[in-house]
Design a protein around this motif. Structure first.
Motif, PDB file in Angstrom:
ATOM      1  N   ASP A 111       0.865  -1.189   0.000  1.00  0.00           N
ATOM      2  CA  ASP A 111       0.000   0.000   0.000  1.00  0.00           C
ATOM      3  C   ASP A 111       0.903   1.241   0.000  1.00  0.00           C
TER       4      ASP A 111
ATOM      5  N   GLY B  90      -5.929   6.909   3.674  1.00  0.00           N
ATOM      6  CA  GLY B  90      -6.419   5.528   3.702  1.00  0.00           C
ATOM      7  C   GLY B  90      -5.639   4.648   2.733  1.00  0.00           C
TER       8      GLY B  90
ATOM      9  N   ARG C  88     -10.410  -7.908   7.431  1.00  0.00           N
ATOM     10  CA  ARG C  88     -11.207  -7.723   6.203  1.00  0.00           C
ATOM     11  C   ARG C  88     -10.247  -7.421   5.073  1.00  0.00           C
TER      12      ARG C  88
ATOM     13  N   GLY D 269      -8.299  -5.172   2.333  1.00  0.00           N
ATOM     14  CA  GLY D 269      -7.760  -3.810   2.416  1.00  0.00           C
ATOM     15  C   GLY D 269      -8.308  -2.943   1.290  1.00  0.00           C
ATOM     16  N   ASP D 270      -8.263  -1.643   1.522  1.00  0.00           N
ATOM     17  CA  ASP D 270      -8.642  -0.679   0.491  1.00  0.00           C
ATOM     18  C   ASP D 270      -7.492   0.314   0.375  1.00  0.00           C
TER      19      ASP D 270
ATOM     20  N   GLU E 299      -5.819  -2.323  -1.385  1.00  0.00           N
ATOM     21  CA  GLU E 299      -5.130  -3.578  -1.727  1.00  0.00           C
ATOM     22  C   GLU E 299      -6.040  -4.537  -2.488  1.00  0.00           C
TER      23      GLU E 299
HETATM   24  N1  GLY Z   1      -5.085   0.182   3.021  1.00  0.00           N
HETATM   25  C1  GLY Z   1      -5.074  -0.093   4.391  1.00  0.00           C
HETATM   26  C2  GLY Z   1      -6.292  -0.703   4.926  1.00  0.00           C
HETATM   27  O1  GLY Z   1      -7.207  -1.068   4.221  1.00  0.00           O
HETATM   28  O2  GLY Z   1      -6.365  -0.851   6.145  1.00  0.00           O
END
Ligand code: GLY
Length: 424
Positions: free
Chosen positions: A215, A229, A290, A292-293, A295
């Motif tokens: 990330d 984020g 959960r 990732g965002d 990822e």
């Molecule tokens: N990109 C980090 C997260 O989803 O926690």
């Protein structure tokens, strides 16, 4: 199979897109989703989210699988509700979700399970006793990292160079308490090296590797500026291969799942490990429970096979189905709105008209996050507005293609990093 996904960002768009490509899925609903999400099998749920409405929707729609995206749904107990309703859910119950919700819970569990992690101390007691007591604890740490234990909107980690600096951080926190401090505050020894995120699908002691990613959390190129984020991601991390993956499974995932089982809170869903690999060895920084965002936007395009079927069967402890990770690379670049990430109260601009110039193809996909439909068209409606993923045989080609397919000037105030994937 009818699938319900919970959340509204780029991660949920990526999950919905990926699952709707499977032959076993007939309908994919996203609750609440966002106005940029569309597709032949896709639909949005526009209802207030509460337990009664959730139960009604599951019954009315005949949902066969629930996939929570954002962790807040897990903390609310969605997976427990699903268990009560007899519908498979690919996510942990509220108690098992403490692995992410409480850093003190997580560190204590790592210690008990023998999972490698840096030394830590719970500061709650010392903070109640006063500065001298706090300083006494801080003296034990060479490079103290102060962490707020509970959910802190991404603002709960303070990396300090000395005990004196950490003491000042704690003084400020004492004067103006931040979200998440009700669960406590801890200090841990800082570790250095390369960070990698590893993803495992888990169910009652069984686990399957889903991939690795890097990330990019800082807002500007060369890792400058405040944390966000996530401004982009690349998968896989090229050095996270064979023996390394096996080692992470053996020394990190297996003991965690075993201890959770033993405690009567079996873990099901995605276990997302944030690891640091460096001179101090491989250490676990944190668990997430959960996807990732952002990822997910690079992990899912590389998974082959029927992922919907995999998630449902895995959730119900059916035989562990096969899932293959394609030998290729994916890169995702996020476009954010002016003002994001909104530190020091700076406003994040909204309402800018989006004029899309992207060219989706067989090896690229646009995912929407903070957007809203108006009579004028799609407008910005959040910090991370949209993102583009490209995949290709090599990382260099995926980076090249992603930037070639991501034109500038799609909305007023947009900004994005130009170095995603280049620091592997
Ligand atoms: N990109 C980090 C997260 O989803 O926690």
């Amino acid at each position: 199979m009818k699938i319900l996904i919970l959340g509204s960002g780029g991660r949920e768009h990526a999950i919905a897109w990926r699952l709707s490509r499977d032959s076993s899925s007939s309908k994919v609903l996203v609750w609440p989703g966002n106005d940029g999400m569309s597709g032949p099998k896709l639909g949005l749920v526009d209802r207030p989210f509460d337990r009664a409405t959730f139960s009604s929707l599951i019954a009315e729609e005949g949902i066969d699988l629930v996939v929570p995206g954002a962790e807040k749904f897990l903390y609310q107990g969605v997976a427990d509700w699903c268990q009560g309703l007899g519908v498979p859910c690919f996510g942990p119950g509220a108690r098992a979700a403490s692995l992410e919700r409480s850093k003190l819970f997580a560190k204590t569990l790592m210690q008990e399970a023998g999972v490698p992690t840096s030394p830590f101390r719970d500061l709650s007691d010392a903070m109640a006793r006063g500065l001298d007591a706090v300083n006494g604890v801080l003296k034990e740490f060479r490079k103290p990292v102060i962490k707020i234990s509970g959910p802190s909107l991404g603002k709960g980690v303070f990396v300090c160079e000395s005990a004196a600096e950490a003491s000042e951080v704690l003084l400020k926190l004492g004067q103006s308490p931040q979200p998440g401090m009700e669960d406590g505050v801890l200090v841990e020894e800082g570790v250095s090296g390369k960070e990698v995120s590893m993803f495992f699908a888990c169910s009652h002691g069984a686990f399957t590797y889903l991939g690795s990613a890097q990330d990019h959390k800082r807002v500007f190129d060369a890792d400058q500026g405040p944390n966000t984020g996530g401004m982009g991601a690349i998968a896989p991390v090229p050095w996270a291969t064979g023996e390394f993956i096996r080692d992470i499974g053996d020394r990190f995932v297996r003991p965690t799942l075993d201890l959770m089982l033993k405690r009567g809170t079996p873990f099901k869903g995605v276990l997302f490990l944030g690891l640091m690999v460096g001179p101090e060895g491989t250490n676990l920084l944190e668990y997430n429970v959960r996807f990732g965002d952002p990822e997910t936007q690079v992990i899912l395009p590389l998974l082959e096979g029927d992922l919907s079927d995999f998630l449902r069967r895995f959730s119900t402890q059916d035989v562990t189905p096969e899932l293959t990770i394609r030998s290729a690379a994916a890169v995702h670049v996020v476009k954010a709105a002016r003002g994001y990430p909104g530190v020091f109260g700076a406003p994040i601009e909204a309402g800018q008209l989006i004029t899309l110039r992207q060219s989706e193809s067989a090896s690229g996909k646009l995912f929407f996050a903070g957007v809203k439909r108006t009579p004028q068209g799609l407008v910005t409606n959040g910090g991370r507005v949209l993102g583009f993923t490209a995949w290709a045989p090599t990382a260099a080609e995926a980076i090249r293609d992603c930037y070639a397919l991501l034109p500038s000037g799609e909305f007023e105030g947009e900004h994005f990093r130009r170095d995603i994937g280049r620091s592997l």
